[in-house]
Every structure is written in C-alpha cells, then in structure tokens.
Write a protein that holds these residues in place. Structure first.
Motif, PDB file in Angstrom:
ATOM      1  N   PRO A  83      -1.920  -2.224  -1.091  1.00 11.10           N
ATOM      2  CA  PRO A  83      -1.830  -3.492   0.216  1.00 11.10           C
ATOM      3  C   PRO A  83      -0.749  -3.372   1.438  1.00 11.10           C
ATOM      4  O   PRO A  83      -0.469  -2.147   1.272  1.00 11.10           O
ATOM      5  CB  PRO A  83      -1.006  -4.656  -0.363  1.00 11.10           C
ATOM      6  CG  PRO A  83      -0.646  -4.408  -1.609  1.00 11.10           C
ATOM      7  CD  PRO A  83      -1.414  -3.327  -2.022  1.00 11.10           C
ATOM      8  N   MET A  84      -1.361  -2.650   2.629  1.00 10.52           N
ATOM      9  CA  MET A  84      -1.175  -2.766   3.858  1.00 10.52           C
ATOM     10  C   MET A  84      -0.482  -3.823   4.779  1.00 10.52           C
ATOM     11  O   MET A  84      -1.330  -3.653   5.190  1.00 10.52           O
ATOM     12  CB  MET A  84      -1.968  -1.224   3.894  1.00 10.52           C
ATOM     13  CG  MET A  84      -2.043  -0.526   3.459  1.00 10.52           C
ATOM     14  SD  MET A  84      -3.505   0.675   4.351  1.00 10.52           S
ATOM     15  CE  MET A  84      -3.103   1.848   2.746  1.00 10.52           C
ATOM     16  N   ILE A  85       0.513  -4.118   5.257  1.00  8.94           N
ATOM     17  CA  ILE A  85       0.883  -6.007   5.391  1.00  8.94           C
ATOM     18  C   ILE A  85       1.325  -5.887   7.032  1.00  8.94           C
ATOM     19  O   ILE A  85       2.260  -4.226   6.812  1.00  8.94           O
ATOM     20  CB  ILE A  85       2.292  -6.283   4.858  1.00  8.94           C
ATOM     21  CG1 ILE A  85       1.453  -6.974   2.879  1.00  8.94           C
ATOM     22  CG2 ILE A  85       2.238  -7.483   5.228  1.00  8.94           C
ATOM     23  CD1 ILE A  85       0.679  -7.170   2.862  1.00  8.94           C
ATOM     24  N   VAL A  86       1.107  -5.927   7.742  1.00  9.07           N
ATOM     25  CA  VAL A  86       1.553  -5.528   9.448  1.00  9.07           C
ATOM     26  C   VAL A  86       2.111  -7.210   9.746  1.00  9.07           C
ATOM     27  O   VAL A  86       1.611  -7.160   9.790  1.00  9.07           O
ATOM     28  CB  VAL A  86       1.020  -5.140  10.779  1.00  9.07           C
ATOM     29  CG1 VAL A  86       0.647  -4.554  11.736  1.00  9.07           C
ATOM     30  CG2 VAL A  86      -0.491  -3.670   9.533  1.00  9.07           C
ATOM     31  N   ALA A 119       0.852 -12.351   3.856  1.00 12.04           N
ATOM     32  CA  ALA A 119       0.066 -11.740   3.884  1.00 12.04           C
ATOM     33  C   ALA A 119       0.186 -11.170   5.808  1.00 12.04           C
ATOM     34  O   ALA A 119       1.490 -11.541   6.603  1.00 12.04           O
ATOM     35  CB  ALA A 119      -1.682 -12.007   4.096  1.00 12.04           C
ATOM     36  N   SER A 120      -0.426 -10.139   6.590  1.00  5.75           N
ATOM     37  CA  SER A 120      -0.338  -9.793   8.117  1.00  5.75           C
ATOM     38  C   SER A 120      -0.122 -11.231   8.582  1.00  5.75           C
ATOM     39  O   SER A 120      -0.864 -11.702   8.716  1.00  5.75           O
ATOM     40  CB  SER A 120      -1.491  -9.018   8.241  1.00  5.75           C
ATOM     41  OG  SER A 120      -1.444  -7.610   7.385  1.00  5.75           O
TER      42      SER A 120
END
Lengths: 217, 303
Positions: A83-86, A119-120
């Motif tokens: 997971p890549m969260i911004v 989430a982002s």
C-alpha cells in the motif's frame, strides 16, 4: 473511432512530448510505467509507504509532488501489493515527510491489531499512523529535495532491487524515439506546406482586392 | 440586358441540333454588337474561381470496428489490467476514482439502442442520497424514510429545489404526487441535472420502498454512438468482485442484443477497462494469463 494503430501508439507513447528531461514525464502509459527511475522490486520486509506533503509547492514541497507523480506509479507497478498512501494538505510549513514501514526480521507476529491506516486523502485525513508492534519506521525528510534525490534515499533505505529494462523493452523505447523523430520531421513538413498554401491564398486575395478596386474606378 | 442574353443563349442551344440555323456567334453578331462589347468588359477583369461542388462521402451504415486479432492488438487479462490501472492511480483519494467499462458494439448507426439499469453484485456507489416526492405526513412518506430516503414531502421539497439547495442525487416521485410535481414547474431546474421524475425512466412509481431499494445499488447504462460506458467498480475491489460485476453486465448486454430482431444485428465487439484517469486497456476475457506473475490478492484492497 480511432484506428487501432493510433490507439496502440497512444497507449505506448509518452504522454507529453514537449518536455526536455525525459525523466520528468507524466507516466501513465505502458513503457513508462515499466521502465525508468523507480523500476525496482522492494524486499518483502516493506509493509507500506506513506507520503505527506502539501498541495502548493512553497517551502520545498515540489520534490515530493514530482516523486508521487512521476516515480511512485512505477514503484507501485512493480510492487502492486504494497500500500502506498499519499496524504496532502494546505500547510506548507509542515515539512514533507515520507514514512516507510518495515517488518522487524526477528519479531514474532503479535496479536494486537495494527492501527488502521486510512486510504489516500487530499484533505489531510490520512496522517501517518504509528507502527505496529512488529514494525519499525524509517522517515525521509523530503524538504527541498529533488525527486531523484528522494528516490536515491528511498532505494538506499529499503534496499530495493533495481530492474534493468529487458532487451524487448529497450527495443520498444528506441522504436518510440524513432517514431518521435519521424513525427517531428513530418510535422515540420506539413506546417511548411500549409504556410505555403496560406501565403499563396493571401497573395491571390490581395491581387483580387486590388483588381476589384481598379474595376470600380 | 441579361434576360435577353439568356434568351439568346437558349436559342443557340436549340439551334445546335439544326446545322442550317445560324449559330450563336452569327446571331449575336447580327443582332447586338454593342451588347457583345459590354460582355467582354465585365468578364475580362474579374477572376472567376470555379468551386467544385464537394462530393459528400456517404456516412457508412454501421460503426467502424477494426479486427483486433488481425493486428494482434494487445489485450490484457483482468489482473494485469488492474495492476496497470492501480499503478497509474496511485495516491489518489478513493472517492474520486473508479473502474470504468466501455463496451464497443458492432452495430448499425440507426436503429434501437441498448439502455437499461442493472444491480451490480458489488455496487460502485451504495450511499445514494434519495429524495421522494409524496404527500406529506402520509404512510408512504414514513415508509420512504424507513427505507432510507434523505428527504420526503411535496411543498417543502419543491421549495428546497427552487432555492437550489439540492442535497440528493436521485429523485423519486409517487404516483399520487405527479400532478403536484407538474404544477410546480421544476423541469427547468431538475431537467439539466437529469433528476426530473419521469414515467419512462421509471422514477414515477407506485411502490416507493421497492424503487428505493432497487435504485440504491443500481447503475444505469446506455449505448451512445455504438459504445456503452459505465462505472463498474471501486479501486478497492478484488479481481473476483470486479469479474462478477463485468460478467453480470456483459450477460445482460448480450441477452439484450439477442432479443433484438435479426434486421438490426448487434454484437459485442470489444470490452475495455479503464479508470477515471488511467489508460484504456482492452480485456481478453481471462482473469489471469498463465504467464502473469501478479497474484489476484496483490491488486485488491488498499492502494
């Protein structure tokens, strides 16, 4: 409807042709997604990545934005399960930070659940959560750093394995370069043709206007 | 002068068949030498551009559909397509991005179009804000509120709409309130938003509760220019969930195609998966190719 060839070229071609540095292209198309800076496989210890930066670029927030736009999709493509969260916000005084969550090698799986990472978000709703019991955290200060510098830090911290483009991919990149060059030449030719035609038309128009005046006298 | 001129010309044309009759030049020479001179003067200085009447290409009867197998156009398995799409949507808040499906049909330009609504197995958007127009304080209003309507009523709702404070995205009207709705003249406000209740669209109903339940998870689709486009899933859906959604839609479209008469053949040509900002990828109908290394679990859940 577009022809298939146009559709395929659009899919594989780089999106914005008028950029000087080839690494600064918006990547949404296929070959850019596969090859380029950031094409690396992360080790299994990396559990998730969190990025936190502002919408505006003041106070050194440009690098993180570029990193997210141009490099993060490539990392995501090669590591779909991470997971890549911004998290983006409007506070430019807060330094932009990247948080990498790594699993501790010797930790046994614990029973207490890790805090849930939302989430982002583009409304500052997804701040980095503290790590779970079996995780450790590495932070990278991204303030005033170029996206390529951020990538260097990232690769060094995670010990990711960079992927070199395969032979077919290099061929594809080269064929696209040829296509680009050819299209530039043909674009110049078409422009010259159109200008010549326009010049002739203008001349004719002027001549006609002059002739019309003479007739009136 | 001009009519006379034309008259002469027509005479000359008549005389062409008869060699014994005087020709045009002979006739004009003997009739009006002055006329001839003026003709010369007017036509000599003006450059005439003959514009060819452009031939209009006839519009082909059906939409052009290229043969995918002939050109080896790349097609992706569902898992691979999801991997690419999720990578190009990384870091976007999940509320704004969805999986989208477009189905290219092999069809004539004219003739019937396919349109309907379907309850997807895994709804894209489940929290619709529904408002119901019905007599205030009646049993219907109470039922509607219990079924999850955000606003009910007649005049209160009309007032709210007139003030442009529209806090719902679906509007249903009960049959008994149809007259009141027409008298309220709200078509100008609701029409452009696509909210005006209409019998054809199935938004003027007798059973409000059932309609709310149906429309809560339903997605509309419609063929435009030979293509059906619709939102098909959330980015958090697993490949299996997305596959169920796509299969449900395709099954319905195919049955609808089959129901049409044979004079207007309609067939599914290509299925393209995309996201809100991502590229469009043609699907090959498989969940996972044999050579794919991506596991379905990797492309589901949080981005």
């Amino acid at each position: 409807m577009r022809s298939l060839g146009i559709r395929w070229n659009k899919l594989r071609r780089r999106k914005s042709p008028i950029v000087r540095d080839s690494s600064l292209l918006t990547i949404t198309q296929l070959i850019d997604l596969k090859c380029g800076p950031g094409a690396a496989i992360l080790p299994p210890e990396v559990t998730r990545i969190h990025m936190d930066f502002a919408f505006k670029l003041n106070n050194g927030h440009m690098g993180p934005k570029k990193f997210w736009k141009e490099i993060l999709p490539r990392i995501k493509y090669h590591n779909p399960a991470v997971p890549m969260i911004v998290n983006r916000h409007n506070n430019n005084d807060r330094p932009p930070v990247m948080t990498i969550y790594l699993r501790k090698p010797d930790a046994s799986p614990t029973s207490d659940p890790a805090p849930v990472q939302p989430a982002s978000s583009w409304a500052d709703l997804s701040k980095a959560t503290p790590p779970a019991a079996d995780e450790r955290v590495v932070t990278i200060d991204m303030k005033n750093k170029h996206s390529s510098a951020i990538l260097e830090f990232f690769l060094a911290e995670t010990r990711a394995l960079t992927i070199a483009p395969t032979k077919e991919e290099i061929e594809e990149i080269q064929s696209l370069k040829v296509l680009k060059k050819e299209s530039q030449i043909s674009r110049a030719r078409v422009l010259a043709d159109r200008m010549a035609k326009k010049r002739e038309e203008d001349m004719l128009k002027r001549a006609r206007a002059a002739g019309g005046l003479a007739e009136a006298e | 002068m001009a009519p006379m001129d034309r008259c002469l010309a027509s005479m000359a044309r008549l005389s062409l068949a008869h060699p014994s009759r005087p020709t045009l030049s002979a006739a004009s020479r003997c009739l009006a030498p002055g006329l001839l001179q003026t003709q010369k003067q007017t036509y000599a200085s003006v450059v005439r551009i003959r514009q060819k009447a452009k031939k209009k290409k006839p519009v082909p009867k059906d939409f052009r559909r290229h043969r995918l197998d002939k050109t080896e156009f790349p097609q992706f398995s569902l898992v691979e397509a999801m991997r690419i799409l999720r990578a190009s949507e990384v870091g976007k808040p999940p509320g704004g991005v969805k999986y989208e499906l477009s189905v290219n049909l092999k069809t004539f330009r004219n003739g019937p179009v396919i349109k309907s609504s379907i309850r997807l197995p895994n709804p894209v958007q489940s929290d619709w804000q529904i408002a119901v127009i019905c007599p205030e304080g009646s049993a219907i209003a109470n039922d509607a509120i219990n079924a999850g309507a955000k606003a009910v009523g007649e005049n209160t709702l009309f007032e709210a709409i007139k003030n442009e404070t529209i806090e719902f995205d679906r509007l249903i009207c009960h049959e008994s309130s149809e007259k009141a709705l027409q008298q309220a003249n709200l078509g100008r406000i609701l029409g452009p938003k696509g909210l005006m209740p209409n019998k054809k669209m199935g938004t003027i109903v007798t059973d409000v509760v059932r309609s709310i339940r149906d429309s809560a998870g339903a997605a509309d689709y419609r063929e435009r220019m030979g293509v059906i486009r619709m939102a098909i899933g959330q980015l958090g859906h697993t490949p299996v969930q997305l596959k169920a959604n796509i299969e449900a839609v395709m099954k319905k479209i195919k049955t609808q195609c089959a129901e049409l008469s044979e004079d207007v053949p309609k067939d599914v040509h290509e299925v393209i998966l995309s996201t809100t900002n991502g590229p469009g990828l043609s699907l090959n109908g498989k969940l996972k190719n044999l050579e794919d290394k991506t596991v379905p679990e990797a492309v589901s859940g949080q981005m």
